[in-house]
Scaffold this active site. Structure first.
Site, PDB file in Angstrom:
ATOM      1  N   GLU A 118     -31.562   4.814  -2.710  1.00 22.51           N
ATOM      2  CA  GLU A 118     -30.720   4.270  -3.789  1.00 22.51           C
ATOM      3  C   GLU A 118     -31.600   3.912  -4.972  1.00 22.51           C
ATOM      4  O   GLU A 118     -32.712   3.432  -4.778  1.00 22.51           O
ATOM      5  CB  GLU A 118     -30.022   2.979  -3.319  1.00 22.51           C
ATOM      6  CG  GLU A 118     -29.219   3.142  -2.055  1.00 22.51           C
ATOM      7  CD  GLU A 118     -28.697   1.803  -1.509  1.00 22.51           C
ATOM      8  OE1 GLU A 118     -28.879   0.767  -2.192  1.00 22.51           O
ATOM      9  OE2 GLU A 118     -28.129   1.807  -0.419  1.00 22.51           O
ATOM     10  N   LYS A 120     -33.235   1.625  -7.572  1.00 20.62           N
ATOM     11  CA  LYS A 120     -33.420   0.178  -7.580  1.00 20.62           C
ATOM     12  C   LYS A 120     -33.037  -0.311  -8.973  1.00 20.62           C
ATOM     13  O   LYS A 120     -33.775  -0.151  -9.945  1.00 20.62           O
ATOM     14  CB  LYS A 120     -34.872  -0.188  -7.251  1.00 20.62           C
ATOM     15  CG  LYS A 120     -35.046  -1.686  -7.096  1.00 20.62           C
ATOM     16  CD  LYS A 120     -36.406  -2.020  -6.504  1.00 20.62           C
ATOM     17  CE  LYS A 120     -36.519  -3.500  -6.177  1.00 20.62           C
ATOM     18  NZ  LYS A 120     -36.333  -4.375  -7.320  1.00 20.62           N
ATOM     19  N   ASP A 122     -32.279  -2.496 -12.155  1.00 26.19           N
ATOM     20  CA  ASP A 122     -33.011  -3.616 -12.728  1.00 26.19           C
ATOM     21  C   ASP A 122     -32.027  -4.582 -13.400  1.00 26.19           C
ATOM     22  O   ASP A 122     -31.850  -4.581 -14.613  1.00 26.19           O
ATOM     23  CB  ASP A 122     -34.036  -3.108 -13.746  1.00 26.19           C
ATOM     24  CG  ASP A 122     -35.080  -4.153 -14.049  1.00 26.19           C
ATOM     25  OD1 ASP A 122     -35.090  -5.200 -13.373  1.00 26.19           O
ATOM     26  OD2 ASP A 122     -35.893  -3.916 -14.960  1.00 26.19           O
ATOM     27  N   TYR A 230     -24.373  -2.559  -3.167  1.00 26.02           N
ATOM     28  CA  TYR A 230     -25.369  -1.838  -2.372  1.00 26.02           C
ATOM     29  C   TYR A 230     -25.479  -2.304  -0.920  1.00 26.02           C
ATOM     30  O   TYR A 230     -26.257  -1.746  -0.170  1.00 26.02           O
ATOM     31  CB  TYR A 230     -26.744  -1.804  -3.041  1.00 26.02           C
ATOM     32  CG  TYR A 230     -27.349  -3.133  -3.427  1.00 26.02           C
ATOM     33  CD1 TYR A 230     -27.609  -4.117  -2.484  1.00 26.02           C
ATOM     34  CD2 TYR A 230     -27.681  -3.388  -4.752  1.00 26.02           C
ATOM     35  CE1 TYR A 230     -28.179  -5.324  -2.839  1.00 26.02           C
ATOM     36  CE2 TYR A 230     -28.256  -4.590  -5.126  1.00 26.02           C
ATOM     37  CZ  TYR A 230     -28.498  -5.572  -4.165  1.00 26.02           C
ATOM     38  OH  TYR A 230     -29.053  -6.754  -4.517  1.00 26.02           O
ATOM     39  N   LYS A 319     -41.672   1.371  -5.954  1.00 21.10           N
ATOM     40  CA  LYS A 319     -41.612   1.014  -7.374  1.00 21.10           C
ATOM     41  C   LYS A 319     -42.161   2.126  -8.268  1.00 21.10           C
ATOM     42  O   LYS A 319     -43.108   2.816  -7.914  1.00 21.10           O
ATOM     43  CB  LYS A 319     -42.429  -0.268  -7.625  1.00 21.10           C
ATOM     44  CG  LYS A 319     -41.968  -1.471  -6.822  1.00 21.10           C
ATOM     45  CD  LYS A 319     -40.636  -1.995  -7.325  1.00 21.10           C
ATOM     46  CE  LYS A 319     -40.797  -2.856  -8.542  1.00 21.10           C
ATOM     47  NZ  LYS A 319     -41.169  -4.235  -8.252  1.00 21.10           N
ATOM     48  N   CYS A 413     -49.277   3.075 -51.500  1.00 18.06           N
ATOM     49  CA  CYS A 413     -49.124   4.051 -50.418  1.00 18.06           C
ATOM     50  C   CYS A 413     -50.501   4.452 -49.883  1.00 18.06           C
ATOM     51  O   CYS A 413     -51.384   4.840 -50.661  1.00 18.06           O
ATOM     52  CB  CYS A 413     -48.389   5.273 -50.946  1.00 18.06           C
ATOM     53  SG  CYS A 413     -48.355   6.615 -49.757  1.00 18.06           S
ATOM     54  N   CYS A 416     -51.020   8.322 -50.990  1.00 18.50           N
ATOM     55  CA  CYS A 416     -51.171   8.783 -52.370  1.00 18.50           C
ATOM     56  C   CYS A 416     -51.464   7.665 -53.361  1.00 18.50           C
ATOM     57  O   CYS A 416     -51.707   7.920 -54.532  1.00 18.50           O
ATOM     58  CB  CYS A 416     -49.926   9.539 -52.810  1.00 18.50           C
ATOM     59  SG  CYS A 416     -48.502   8.471 -53.052  1.00 18.50           S
ATOM     60  N   CYS A 431     -42.698   4.643 -50.151  1.00 17.81           N
ATOM     61  CA  CYS A 431     -43.627   5.057 -51.189  1.00 17.81           C
ATOM     62  C   CYS A 431     -42.819   5.652 -52.340  1.00 17.81           C
ATOM     63  O   CYS A 431     -41.872   6.411 -52.110  1.00 17.81           O
ATOM     64  CB  CYS A 431     -44.557   6.111 -50.598  1.00 17.81           C
ATOM     65  SG  CYS A 431     -45.380   7.096 -51.839  1.00 17.81           S
ATOM     66  N   CYS A 437     -46.910  12.563 -53.250  1.00 17.47           N
ATOM     67  CA  CYS A 437     -47.407  11.998 -52.004  1.00 17.47           C
ATOM     68  C   CYS A 437     -47.563  13.097 -50.955  1.00 17.47           C
ATOM     69  O   CYS A 437     -46.602  13.801 -50.653  1.00 17.47           O
ATOM     70  CB  CYS A 437     -46.462  10.918 -51.501  1.00 17.47           C
ATOM     71  SG  CYS A 437     -47.062  10.163 -49.980  1.00 17.47           S
TER      72      CYS A 437
END
Ligand code: IVH
Length: 779
Positions: A118, A120, A122, A230, A319, A413, A416, A431, A437
C-alpha cells in the site's frame, strides 16, 4: 399513526438521501462521478428545503449535516480500545530483504509470502468507529493509547460515510486510515489563505493536520480533506475474513475509500517492483506519499507473528529516500528569464536529497526571501519532490552565522546592466533592457518580427535562432544590416528565400508607428496601448522624449504601464537600438502631430492627479479639489505662487489647509520638477497639435445645455465635443447658461431658455458650429 400528508415528505427525504449518498459515494470514494454537479446540487437543495419544513425529520447522518457544527472549547480525550501502533522502517532494499526473511523464518515458510503493498500516505492517522452502520466517533492517533475526539471534524470529510453502505452492517467496527489533503486542494487552500491574509501552510500534511485540529468544524468543512482506509482494528457481529486484502474489499463494500494502488505482491521481487513503480509515479498521484507499507496478507499469519515493542512484526514501511536536507546557502544568483523576469537561485553547498546531488534551488522571488528571512550563509532546508526543481523551504535560525548577509534585489540586470523594474504587485521584477538583454535577445527579435508586430515575412523563430547562433545579429537593429549572401549560407535557406527575407525587411521599414511601438516589446505594452500612444503623441520622437506624467494621460495607461514606458526609453541601450533602427532607414508611419483630444487632457488638474497616482504625497486632497485647483490656476507658476502665499481663495473655496498639503507634496522628492517638465513638454505638444493654441478652448468658462432629441449624434457625444472646446454642460437652464442646443421635441428647458432670453440653436446650427471649430461628424 402518520397521516398521508406526513409520510410523503418522509418518503421523499429518504429517497433524496439515498440518491445523494449514492452519488457522493461514486464521486468521493470511487472517483467515478455519475451525474453532473448541477443535478446533485438540485437534489441537495430540495433536501435542504424539505428538512427546513420538517425539522423533526432531520437526522445526523443526512448529507446536509456535513457543513460543520458550533465550535468546541476543547477536544475530548478518546482511549483507543486497540492501541494505534507505528511501523518499523526499511530504508533500503537490504533492510526490506531482512524483513521478508525474518517473516519467513518466523512463519517457517520456504516459498514467497503474499504481502499487501500500500502507498504510505503522508497525512494523519485517524480512527473511525461505526455502530450498527452509523459513524459514532472519529479520533486522532494521539500517543497511540489516547487520542482526541474529532468526530465533528471527520463528519465533514466527504469520503467518510456517515452511514455504512449495505443492508447488514456490523454491530461495531473500527476502521483506521489516513486523512490527506490532495495537492490541488492544498494549492487552492494556500491561495485562498494568502488572499485573505491568513497564514499559509508549508505542506499538505501540515494543512491536513491544521484542518483536522480545528475546534470549529465549519472551517474543517471548507478544507479539501480525503480519508483512505487501510485497516480494521475491531469487528463485532460478523466473522473476520482470512486475509487483509479480503478485509479491504469488505471495507470498500461498506462505502469507505481504499487506495486504488493497493496490490497483493507475492515475494520480494514483486514488492520491489511495486516500490519502483509507485516511486516513479509519485508526483502524479495527486497526494503526498513517503514510501510503501507491506503487510502480510494472511490474518492468521499476522496473529502468529504478533508485535515487537510497539510495532507489528507482520508489516514494514519501506521509506522513499529523504526529500528534505539541510545545507548552507553560499550565494544567490539572479537569473533573467526569456521575458526579463528575475528569479533568485540559491547556490548551495552540494547535498544529497532523495538520492540526487543538489547544488541549486529556487528561492521564487524577493518577497519569498523576505518572508522566510533567508540570508547568505544561512543553513537552509532543501525540499525536492520527484523531478520538480528543488526549493528552499526554510532557514535554521539557530545556525545563522554572525556575518550572514542580507539578500537584495539587484538594481541592474545581471545580464545587460539595464534598470530593474518591479510590477505594481511588487512580486515580479523585470529587466527593462528588452531589446539588448542577452537573456531576452531571441524573444525580443522573434516578437519584433512577428506577424502582428513588424510582420517580417519569412523571419520565423527558427531563422532567428540560426541568425543569433551564427552571430549575424544581436539586436533588432542588426536585422536591417543583413545581406542576402549572409543569409543564403544558412541551413535550409536558398538564395531565393534569402532575397525574399531582405525584401520583407525592406517592406517593414514603413510600418505604422503603433506596430513599431508594439514590436519594441516594451513591458506592459500590448497592441491597444501602442495604438493609443501613437494616436496621442503622433510621432516616435515625441514619445521617446516624453516625461512620465504625460504617459498617464493616454487612455487606459496607469502608473505601472507609464513607468514601464518611461523606463524603456530612458534606458541608454534601448535608445541605441532605436537610433540604429532609424539610421538603417526604419521610418514608422504616423500622423506626425499629437491629437487635439490628447493635448486637451494635458491640464494642470490631470498632471496633479497623475502625480498623486504615482506617489506624490497628497493624501486628503481629492480629485475634485485638484480639478478645482487646476481650473482656477491653470498654470503651475500661478499655483506655486498661491501655495507660497499660503492663503485660501474665497471664490474657489480652496482652503489654506489644502494649499499647505500641496506645498508638502510639491516639496517632496522631485515632484515640482516633474510637473514643470510635464507642463513645458505639454506646451510643446500643444503647439504642434492641429489648430493648436489655447484658442482651441473657445468655450472656456461657458455653460451649455442640451435638450430634446439629436438625430446625428448622441447627447454624450455632443457633450464630449462641447467639453473638448472648453464648455461645461449642465442639466438645467439658468440666467448663466450661455447657449441651449435644442433637438426634436424639446420641452420645458427650451421654454425656460426663451423666457430667460438665452441663446438657442438647433441641431443643424450646432453641427455647423462644431465644424467651424474643426470637429467633423462621421456620416
Ligand atoms: S498501517 C500497525 N498503512 O504510517 C500498522 N499505516 O508509521 C499501522 N500510514 O501512523 C499502520 N499509510 O499514519 C498503515 N497504508 C498504510 C499507511 C499507514 C500511512 C501511516 C499511519 C501510521 C504511520 C506508521
Amino acid at each position: 399513526m402518520a397521516t398521508k400528508k406526513d409520510t410523503a415528505p418522509a418518503e421523499e427525504i429518504r429517497t433524496l438521501r439515498d440518491q445523494l449518498n449514492d452519488w457522493s459515494h461514486r464521486y468521493y470514494v470511487l472517483d467515478d462521478p455519475s451525474v453532473p454537479d448541477a443535478e446533485y446540487d438540485r437534489a441537495f437543495r430540495r433536501l435542504e428545503e424539505l428538512e427546513a419544513e420538517h425539522p423533526d425529520l432531520v437526522t445526523s447522518d443526512s448529507p446536509t449535516q456535513r457543513v460543520g457544527d458550533r465550535p468546541l472549547d476543547a477536544f475530548d480525550e478518546v482511549r483507543h480500545d486497540v492501541p494505534m501502533l507505528s511501523l518499523g522502517n526499511a530504508f533500503d532494499e537490504q533492510e526490506l530483504r531482512d524483513f521478508d526473511q525474518r517473516v519467513r523464518e518466523r512463519l517457517d515458510v520456504d516459498g514467497p509470502v503474499a504481502y499487501v503493498a500500500e502507498p504510505k500516505l503522508d497525512g494523519l492517522a485517524v480512527s473511525l468507529l461505526y455502530e450498527n452502520g452509523e459513524l459514532v466517533r472519529g479520533a486522532t492517533r494521539g500517543d497511540g493509547e489516547t487520542g482526541e475526539d474529532i468526530t465533528a471534524n471527520v463528519r465533514t470529510i466527504r469520503s467518510v460515510p456517515l452511514h455504512l453502505r449495505g443492508k447488514n452492517p456490523p454491530a461495531r467496527m473500527e476502521v483506521r486510515g489516513e486523512v490527506v489533503m490532495p495537492h490541488e486542494g492544498f494549492a487552492r487552500l494556500n491561495k485562498r489563505q494568502q488572499e485573505a491574509d491568513q497564514k499559509t501552510f508549508a505542506n499538505p500534511r501540515n494543512a491536513a493536520a491544521g484542518s483536522l485540529r480545528q475546534l470549529d468544524s465549519r472551517i474543517t468543512a471548507q478544507r479539501p480533506l480525503e480519508f483512505y482506509a487501510y485497516s480494521v482494528a475491531q469487528l463485532d457481529g460478523e466473522d473476520w475474513p482470512d486475509t487483509h486484502s479480503g478485509m479491504l474489499d469488505r471495507v470498500r463494500d461498506w462505502g469507505l475509500r481504499v487506495n486504488k494502488e493497493v496490490k497483493v505482491c507475492k515475494g520480494l521481487d514483486a514488492m520491489l517492483a511495486f516500490y519502483e513503480d509507485i516511486m516513479a509515479r509519485r508526483v502524479d498521484l495527486g497526494y503526498d506519499i513517503d514510501g510503501v507499507v507491506y503487510k502480510v496478507d494472511r490474518l492468521d499469519w499476522q496473529r502468529d507473528l504478533g508485535f515487537v515493542s510497539r510495532a507489528p512484526r507482520w508489516a514494514v514501511a519501506h521509506k522513499f529516500p529523504a526529500q528534505e536536507e539541510i545545507t548552507v546557502l553560499n550565494e544567490v544568483d539572479w537569473q533573467v528569464g526569456r521575458t526579463g523576469a528575475l528569479t533568485p537561485v540559491a547556490k548551495l553547498e552540494p547535498v544529497q536529497v532523495g538520492g540526487v546531488t543538489v547544488s541549486n534551488a529556487t528561492l521564487h522571488n524577493i518577497d519569498e526571501i523576505r518572508r522566510l528571512d533567508i540570508r547568505v550563509g544561512d543553513s537552509v532546508v532543501i525540499y525536492r519532490a520527484g523531478d520538480v526543481i528543488p526549493k528552499v523551504v526554510r532557514t535554521v535560525p539557530e545556525r545563522r552565522p554572525d556575518n550572514a548577509g542580507e539578500i537584495n534585489l539587484p538594481t541592474e540586470c545581471p545580464v545587460c546592466g539595464s534598470e530593474i523594474l518591479r510590477a505594481d504587485d511588487g512580486v515580479v521584477a523585470r529587466c527593462t533592457g528588452g531589446l539588448i538583454c542577452g537573456a531576452q535577445q531571441r524573444e525580443a527579435i522573434k516578437h519584433f518580427a512577428s506577424r502582428r508586430a513588424m510582420d517580417i515575412d519569412g523571419l520565423g523563430d527558427k531563422l532567428v535562432d540560426a541568425l543569433v547562433d551564427q552571430g549575424l545579429i544581436k539586436t533588432v537593429a542588426d536585422l536591417y544590416d543583413l545581406k542576402a549572401e549572409d543569409v543564403a549560407g544558412l541551413e535550409r535557406m536558398g538564395e531565393k528565400s534569402a532575397a525574399n527575407l531582405i525584401d520583407a525587411l525592406e517592406a517593414s521599414k514603413k510600418m505604422p508607428l503603433s506596430r513599431f511601438l508594439f514590436a519594441l516589446g516594451i513591458l506592459q505594452i500590448g497592441e491597444e496601448t501602442a495604438k493609443a500612444l501613437a494616436e496621442a503623441f503622433g510621432d516616435l520622437e515625441s514619445i521617446r522624449r516624453a516625461p512620465l506624467l504625460l504617459f498617464l494621460q493616454v487612455p487606459d495607461v496607469g502608473g505601472e504601464v507609464a513607468r514601464a514606458i518611461a523606463a524603456f526609453f530612458a534606458e541608454e541601450h534601448n535608445e541605441k537600438v532605436i537610433d540604429g533602427l532609424l539610421a538603417a532607414g526604419v521610418e514608422p508611419q504616423s500622423n506626425g502631430a499629437p491629437s487635439r483630444r490628447f493635448v486637451d487632457t494635458l491640464t494642470l488638474a490631470n498632471f496633479l492627479s497623475s502625480a498623486k497616482t504615482l506617489g506624490m504625497p497628497l493624501s486628503g486632497v481629492g480629485t475634485k479639489t485638484l480639478e478645482t485647483l487646476g481650473r482656477h490656476y491653470r498654470h503651475l507658476d500661478a499655483l506655486v505662487r498661491a501655495v507660497d502665499a499660503g492663503e485660501g481663495d474665497a471664490d474657489t473655496g480652496v482652503k489654506a489647509a489644502t494649499l499647505e498639503k500641496l506645498k508638502e507634496g510639491l516639496g517632496a522628492d522631485d515632484w515640482l520638477e516633474c510637473l514643470w517638465t510635464a507642463e513645458e513638454y505639454a506646451a510643446g505638444l500643444a503647439a504642434k497639435a492641429p489648430a493648436g493654441g489655447a484658442d482651441e478652448r473657445p468655450l472656456e468658462g461657458q455653460t451649455w445645455v442640451l435638450t430634446g432629441t439629436l438625430a446625428r449624434l448622441t447627447r454624450s457625444e455632443a457633450k464630449e465635443h462641447l467639453e473638448a472646446l472648453g464648455a461645461k454642460v449642465a442639466g438645467t437652464v439658468s440666467g448663466k447658461t450661455a447657449r441651449v442646443v435644442a433637438g426634436e421635441s424639446a420641452g420645458s428647458k427650451l421654454d425656460k431658455a426663451r423666457s430667460l432670453d438665452v441663446d438657442v440653436i438647433d441641431e443643424e446650427e450646432f453641427i455647423g458650429f462644431l465644424a467651424e471649430h474643426g470637429i467633423k461628424l462621421e456620416d
